[in-house]
Design an enzyme around this catalytic site. Sequence first.
Site, short mmCIF file in Angstrom:
data_model
loop_
_atom_site.label_atom_id
_atom_site.label_comp_id
_atom_site.label_asym_id
_atom_site.label_seq_id
_atom_site.Cartn_x
_atom_site.Cartn_y
_atom_site.Cartn_z
N HIS A 1 14.00 -2.55 2.71
CA HIS A 1 12.63 -2.61 2.70
C HIS A 1 11.69 -2.83 3.64
CE1 HIS A 1 8.75 -3.71 -0.01
NE2 HIS A 1 8.78 -4.48 1.03
N HIS B 1 5.25 -0.64 -5.16
CA HIS B 1 6.07 -1.85 -5.91
C HIS B 1 6.62 -1.53 -7.18
CE1 HIS B 1 5.46 -6.51 -6.10
NE2 HIS B 1 5.81 -6.12 -4.81
#
Lengths: 146, 812
Positions: free
Chosen positions: B72, B143
Amino acid sequence: MNHYVHVFAEHADDPGLAAAVRLLGYPGIRTVCRSRIYEIGGAVTRAEAERLCLELLADPVSDRFTVNRRIVPRGAVALNIWYKPGVLDVVAQAVLKAAGYMGMTGSLSVRSGGRVDISPDPGRRAVERIARLALMNELIQYYETI
Amino acid sequence: MKRSDAKAVASVSARTVPLRAADGRRLMAISRDGLLSLTLEEMRAVQTYFREVGRDPTDCELETIAQTWSEHCKHKTLTSAATLHWVDRGRRRVTRYRNVLKETVFAATREIAHPECLSVFEDNAGVIAFDDQYGIAFKVETHNHPSALEPYGGAATGIGGVIRDVLGCGLGARPVANTDVFCFGPMDWRGRVPDGVHHPRRIAKGVVEGVRDYGNRMGIPTINGAVVFHEGYLYNPLVYCGCIGVIPRNMLAKHAAPGYHIVCIGGRTGRDGIHGATFSSAALHDDLPTSVVQIGDPVTEKMFLEVLLEARDRGLFSAVTDCGAGGLSSACGEIAREHGCRIHLDRVQLKYSGLMPWEIWLSESQERMVAVAPPDAARELVALCAREDVEAVVIGEVTDTGRLEVLYDGRRIADVSMVFLHEGVPKKTLHATWRPQPVGAVPRARLANVDPVRTLLRILAHPDVASKEWIVRQYDHEVQGATVLKPFVGSHDCDRYSPQDASIIRPVPEVPRLLAVSNGINPRYGVQDVVAMTESVVDEAVRGLMCVGASFQRIFLLDNFCWGNTTDPNILGGLFASCETARRMAVAYRTPFISGKDSLNNHYRLGRRDISIPPTLLISAIGVVERGADVRTTEFKSPGNAILVLGDQRTHLGGSVLCSVLGVRGARVPGVDTALAVRLYRCFDDLRPYLLATHDCSDGGLTAAVAEMTFGRLVGAELTVPMGCRDLATWLFGETNSRIVVEVHPEHVPHLLDILRHAQVPCISVGRTIAEPALVIKRGVHLIGAVSIDDMYAAWRSLAGFTADERAGSAV
C-alpha cells in the site's frame, strides 16, 4: 448505577429497513422502528441523566425519551445494539465532552447504541438472522433483546 | 468509555524478536504471525540489516519496516523491475522495465512536461497551476478492504483519509470538493453470500451513507462520481474517494530541519485500525481481527482542518503530513526522511489506557496530522490548537542522525536508519504475460429482431446507465456555495433532470476561472479487453470534461488501478499492459498524470477458487474552464434544432450495455483512435459557440445519450436511422469512444460542418429536436418506434434491485 436512556422520534418507523427485512424472507413483518439508546454510568444521579436527555440527547421538538424504562410494544421484539468493547464510540466521546461543558465533571461513563423494534415478533431464530444480515455488523457490534 | 487521562502501560518495553538466527521457515512464521505481509526476500533483507547492526530487532522496528514496505505504501508491484511478454495492438512484444510505474505513467508526465504541473507524484496529492496565485490539489484513493469488512466505517474513513491527504499537501490545501466512485456487486444478487461477506445491497447502503455522513459533516460538497455494478465485485467492493483542494502557490514547499519539533495534531490514539497498511495489501478471508477496522469522526477532522489552515497562514509550521496508513510510524518516517527524528511515544495522547508502545506507534486512529515546526512556532501552534479545542502535543524532534528513533519513557523502542527504511526494500523482479482474449462473433440472429423501444427502456434501466439520483442527492452538492454545474440539471417547471457529463466548481471566489471534474471507469470493458478498457476510460474522463467546457490544453489526470490477484502472471500482465496503454493515451492527448494509486490483490478465496475483481482502472480528470460562457449542459434546449454526432462513428458491441441486457457476449470492445480524438478535441473551442447542448456517447450508445438529453427540459427528439443501415441494434445502441452528441441551431449547421471538415472530424446528422415530449425513431420516413419521455424517465429511474421503499428509506 447505569441508566438506560431511550431516545426516539415521534415517527420512528423506517420503511426502507422494513422493506429490506421483508426481502430477507420475512414478508409478514409490518414495521421496523429505529431509535437511539445510551447507557450512562458512573457517579451520575437519575436527575442528572434526565438533564442530559433534556439538554443534549433528545431534541425538544421531535424526540421523546425515557430513562430506565424498558417498554416493548405488545407483539413486537426490541433489540439493543451496542458496539463491541474496544470499538471507537464517537458519539459517546462527544457526549462526554458536552457533559463536561454542562458542568458534569464527576466521573462519568457513556456508551451509545441503536435500538430496533420489529413488529410482529418473528421469533428468536429469525431475529438472530435479521440482526446479523440487516441491523448490525457482527464484526464490531452485538445485540441483546430487551 | 471513561473520561480520564489515560497512559499506556509503562512497565512494558518493546519485545525483542530473535531474527538474526532464524531460518527461512521461522522468518515466514514471524511475518505471518505479526501480520507483517513481508516476503521471504524482504525478511532476509531485514535480517541482513540487523546482522550488520549487531542486534535483533524489536517488534516495533519490524512493524515499522513492515508498514513502510507494505504494498500500500511502497507500490512494490508497480515499481518493480519486470519483463512483460505481451501482444500490443496486434504485435507480439517483450518490454523490459527497471521500474514499471516510472517508465509508464510517470514517463508520460515527464515527456509531456506540461508547464502547469506544479507538484506531481511526490507529495500527498498532485498539484496543478490554477492561476498565478493558486494551485489545485487533487488526490483519489481507494479504501476497498476496510469497506468490505465494515462498509460504513470503511467508506467514511476512506473519504476522511483522502481529505487529510489534501490537507497534508504542501503546507495544507483547503478541501473544496469530494468525488466518489463505487463498484458493487449486483443489488439483486440472489446467490449465496459466504459468511463474513456482506450482501452487495448492504455494502452499497453502508458505503453510500459512510461517505455521505463524513463529507456532508465536513462541509465539503461531493460533486462527482459514479456507481457501477458487476458480479466480479461481490466479494471485493471498490470504494474510490477523491478530494480537490485549493492551495496558495507559495505554500507548496515543505521544510524540516534538525531541532524542529514534531507535533501530533487532532484526535487521540487508540487501538483502531492497527495493521491497516499491511492488511490492505493482503487478500480477504473470513478470520480477521476487529482492530483492522477504523472508525471516523468528521467533527474532529473539521475542527483541525480550520486550525491547520489558520496556522498555515500564520506560518506556524514548516511541514505537515497526514497520519494515514501505518499511523505515526509512516508519518514521522516520511516527514523527517531527510534528517532523522526522535519520537517520545509516552507523550502521545491516548484514547484509553493499556496500549503497548508498538500499538501507539502503529495505530491508524483517524483524524490525526503530523506537523514540523521550529520550537517557538511549535509552542504557538499548540496554543492556537488549544484555543480552538483541538488537541496538539509535541511528540518529538527532528534530528540530524539520519535515523528513526522511537522512545517510550526513555527506553528505546526502535532505532532504524532512514535510508534503510525508505530505500532498503528489495526490488521485486516480476514476470508477466498478457494477450487479448479472442474476439468472439456477434450473434447476428439475436440482434436482428431487437425492438428499439423495449430495448431502450431495458438499457435505461440497466444498473450502469440508470439514474443514481437517490444516491447522488444524499450528498450535499452545494455547501461552500461554489458549485457551478451540478450532477443533474433541469428546468424547475418540468421537475425533470438530465445527468451531466462532469461537474464544475469555482474554487476561488474572486477568480472567474472554473474547474471541471470528471471520471472514466468501465469494468464491462475491463473483463474483455484490458487495453481497450484503458483507452476507453481515459477518453471517457477527457470527453466528459470537453463536453462541459474544459480547455483541452489544460486537462490533468489521476490513475487508480484496482486489480485482482497479481501473483497470477496473466493478471499482472494485464496491469502492466494497462500502464503502458495509459502512458500512450496520456502522451497522445498531452494530458499528464499528476497523481495515482493502486490497490492490488482484490481477490477472494472461496474454497479452492480464487475470484479476482474485473481489472478496474479509474481515471479521474480535472480541467480548467476558462470562462463561465464556455459551460455547456446536456439537456436539449428547444425544438427545431439539429442533432449531430461528432467524432468516431465506428460502433462496437463488445462489453456493451446492449449485450449485457441481451445476455450475449459482444465482439470487439471499443478502443480509441487517438489521432481522430485529438482532432475533435482540438477544434472544440471553435465549435463551442455553436453548441447548444452537448452529451457524450457512452454506456448504451447514441440512443441512450439522446434519451438522457430529452429529460431536462422535456424537449423531444426525432432520430432518423439511415435507409442503408443494415444493423439497427448496433446503430442505435453500439458503443464507441470520442463521440459526442450536440444540439445546434439549423442556421449554424453549415458553419459547424465547415469547421469539422477542415479539422477532418467525421460528423453525421441523426435527427432533430421536436416539441412533442417523446423520442421518435424513424428509418427514412417509416416510423419504427416511439416512446414518451415520461416512460423513458421512469425506466431510467427504476434502478433494478432497489424497491421504492428502500430508495425512500435511505434519505436522511
